[in-house]
Design a protein around this motif. Structure first.
Motif, PDB file in Angstrom:
ATOM      1  N   LEU A   1       0.836  -1.209   0.000  1.00  0.00           N
ATOM      2  CA  LEU A   1       0.000   0.000   0.000  1.00  0.00           C
ATOM      3  C   LEU A   1       0.870   1.259   0.000  1.00  0.00           C
ATOM      4  O   LEU A   1       0.558   2.246  -0.678  1.00  0.00           O
ATOM      5  CB  LEU A   1      -0.932   0.000   1.211  1.00  0.00           C
ATOM      6  N   LYS A   2       1.972   1.213   0.749  1.00  0.00           N
ATOM      7  CA  LYS A   2       2.899   2.356   0.764  1.00  0.00           C
ATOM      8  C   LYS A   2       3.481   2.593  -0.627  1.00  0.00           C
ATOM      9  O   LYS A   2       3.610   3.733  -1.070  1.00  0.00           O
ATOM     10  CB  LYS A   2       4.041   2.123   1.764  1.00  0.00           C
ATOM     11  N   HIS A   3       3.831   1.506  -1.315  1.00  0.00           N
ATOM     12  CA  HIS A   3       4.361   1.626  -2.676  1.00  0.00           C
ATOM     13  C   HIS A   3       3.303   2.206  -3.615  1.00  0.00           C
ATOM     14  O   HIS A   3       3.617   3.021  -4.477  1.00  0.00           O
ATOM     15  CB  HIS A   3       4.871   0.282  -3.197  1.00  0.00           C
ATOM     16  N   GLU A   4       2.070   1.770  -3.430  1.00  0.00           N
ATOM     17  CA  GLU A   4       0.981   2.296  -4.257  1.00  0.00           C
ATOM     18  C   GLU A   4       0.834   3.816  -4.056  1.00  0.00           C
ATOM     19  O   GLU A   4       0.727   4.570  -5.026  1.00  0.00           O
ATOM     20  CB  GLU A   4      -0.325   1.579  -3.892  1.00  0.00           C
ATOM     21  N   ILE A   5       0.848   4.262  -2.804  1.00  0.00           N
ATOM     22  CA  ILE A   5       0.768   5.703  -2.505  1.00  0.00           C
ATOM     23  C   ILE A   5       1.974   6.421  -3.123  1.00  0.00           C
ATOM     24  O   ILE A   5       1.842   7.495  -3.697  1.00  0.00           O
ATOM     25  CB  ILE A   5       0.731   5.944  -0.976  1.00  0.00           C
ATOM     26  N   SER A   6       3.147   5.807  -3.002  1.00  0.00           N
ATOM     27  CA  SER A   6       4.361   6.412  -3.545  1.00  0.00           C
ATOM     28  C   SER A   6       4.259   6.601  -5.061  1.00  0.00           C
ATOM     29  O   SER A   6       4.569   7.673  -5.580  1.00  0.00           O
ATOM     30  CB  SER A   6       5.564   5.529  -3.201  1.00  0.00           C
ATOM     31  N   GLU A   7       3.814   5.547  -5.739  1.00  0.00           N
ATOM     32  CA  GLU A   7       3.767   5.595  -7.201  1.00  0.00           C
ATOM     33  C   GLU A   7       2.637   6.469  -7.726  1.00  0.00           C
ATOM     34  O   GLU A   7       2.836   7.269  -8.636  1.00  0.00           O
ATOM     35  CB  GLU A   7       3.659   4.170  -7.756  1.00  0.00           C
ATOM     36  N   LYS A   8       1.437   6.337  -7.161  1.00  0.00           N
ATOM     37  CA  LYS A   8       0.275   7.072  -7.677  1.00  0.00           C
ATOM     38  C   LYS A   8       0.215   8.517  -7.195  1.00  0.00           C
ATOM     39  O   LYS A   8      -0.300   9.376  -7.898  1.00  0.00           O
ATOM     40  CB  LYS A   8      -1.028   6.391  -7.240  1.00  0.00           C
ATOM     41  N   TYR A   9       0.715   8.749  -5.976  1.00  0.00           N
ATOM     42  CA  TYR A   9       0.490  10.057  -5.346  1.00  0.00           C
ATOM     43  C   TYR A   9       1.779  10.768  -4.945  1.00  0.00           C
ATOM     44  O   TYR A   9       1.758  11.741  -4.193  1.00  0.00           O
ATOM     45  CB  TYR A   9      -0.453   9.909  -4.151  1.00  0.00           C
ATOM     46  N   GLU A  10       2.906  10.252  -5.413  1.00  0.00           N
ATOM     47  CA  GLU A  10       4.209  10.905  -5.241  1.00  0.00           C
ATOM     48  C   GLU A  10       4.578  11.162  -3.781  1.00  0.00           C
ATOM     49  O   GLU A  10       5.080  12.219  -3.421  1.00  0.00           O
ATOM     50  CB  GLU A  10       4.239  12.215  -6.038  1.00  0.00           C
ATOM     51  N   SER A  11       4.322  10.181  -2.927  1.00  0.00           N
ATOM     52  CA  SER A  11       4.663  10.288  -1.509  1.00  0.00           C
ATOM     53  C   SER A  11       5.504   9.083  -1.121  1.00  0.00           C
ATOM     54  O   SER A  11       4.991   7.986  -0.959  1.00  0.00           O
ATOM     55  CB  SER A  11       3.379  10.333  -0.660  1.00  0.00           C
TER      56      SER A  11
END
Length: 178
Positions: free
Chosen positions: A24-34
Motif C-alpha cells: 500500500l505504501k508503494h501504491e501511494i508512492s507511485e500514484k500520489y508521489e509520496s
C-alpha cells in the motif's frame, strides 16, 4: 562530540501483514508521489522518535527488555483507511484498551527511567494508526488519495507478543535488536 542516535518504540505487525501494508505504501508512492512512508516498516508508534546517547544505550536496551517481559500478549485489529488532513493517509487501528495501556506503560517507563518527555506529538492524544502516506504528500495529491482510499476496505488482525525498538540510520528506520 557525544554520539547520539534517533530511536522510536512501536508495535510491528507480523511479516506477512507488513508486506501487504508495504505494498500500500508503494501504491501511494507511485500514484500520489509520496515516498516518505517507505522509510520505515509498517508500525503503530508507541513512543515518537527521540535522541539517545550511544554511551547510555544499555539503559535503553534494559528498558525494552523489561517492557517486553511485562507485556501480556493481546490482539490488534487494523480496519479501514482514515486520514489526518491534509497530508496523512493511514490504516486505522480498531479501538483497543490493551494497546492503550501498553502505550501508557511505554510512555511512563520512558519518562520515569529514561527521563524522556516527548512522548506525544504536539501534545495530541494517542491515536494508533499505520501510516501509508504522509509528510511529503502534497495537498492536491492527498485529496486524490483520500477520494480513492475512503472507498476501499482493508482488514488485518494479529497478536502482539512484543514491542520493537527502531533506529534511524540517517536514511531510514530499521528494526533494532537489543
Amino acid at each position: 562530540m557525544m554520539s547520539e542516535a534517533l530511536y522510536f518504540i512501536a508495535v510491528l505487525p507480523p511479516p506477512k501483514i507488513q508486506n501487504e501494508i508495504t505494498g500500500l505504501k508503494h501504491e501511494i508512492s507511485e500514484k500520489y508521489e509520496s515516498k516518505h512512508a517507505l522509510k520505515s516498516p509498517p508500525h503503530i508508534t508507541l513512543h515518537m522518535p527521540f535522541k539517545w546517547k550511544e554511551k547510555r544505550y544499555d539503559e535503553l536496551a534494559d528498558l525494552m527488555r523489561n517492557l517486553n517481559s511485562d507485556l501480556e500478549p493481546f490482539e490488534v485489529q487494523l480496519k479501514g483507511f482514515d486520514f489526518f488532513e491534509p497530508r496523512v493517509v493511514f490504516v486505522d487501528v480498531v479501538e483497543n484498551q490493551m494497546l492503550e495501556e501498553v502505550q501508557k506503560n511505554v510512555v511512563n517507563a520512558c519518562r520515569k527511567q529514561l527521563k524522556l518527555d516527548n512522548a506525544n506529538y504536539k501534545n495530541r492524544p494517542f491515536h494508533p494508526h499505520v501510516t501509508i502516506g504522509f509528510r511529503d504528500l502534497k495537498k492536491r495529491m492527498f485529496y486524490e488519495a483520500k477520494k480513492e482510499f475512503e472507498k476501499r476496505e482493508v482488514s488485518f488482525e494479529f497478536p502482539v507478543n512484543e514491542i520493537a525498538l527502531l533506529k534511524h540510520d540517517g536514511k531510514k528506520w530499521n528494526i533494532h535488536k537489543f
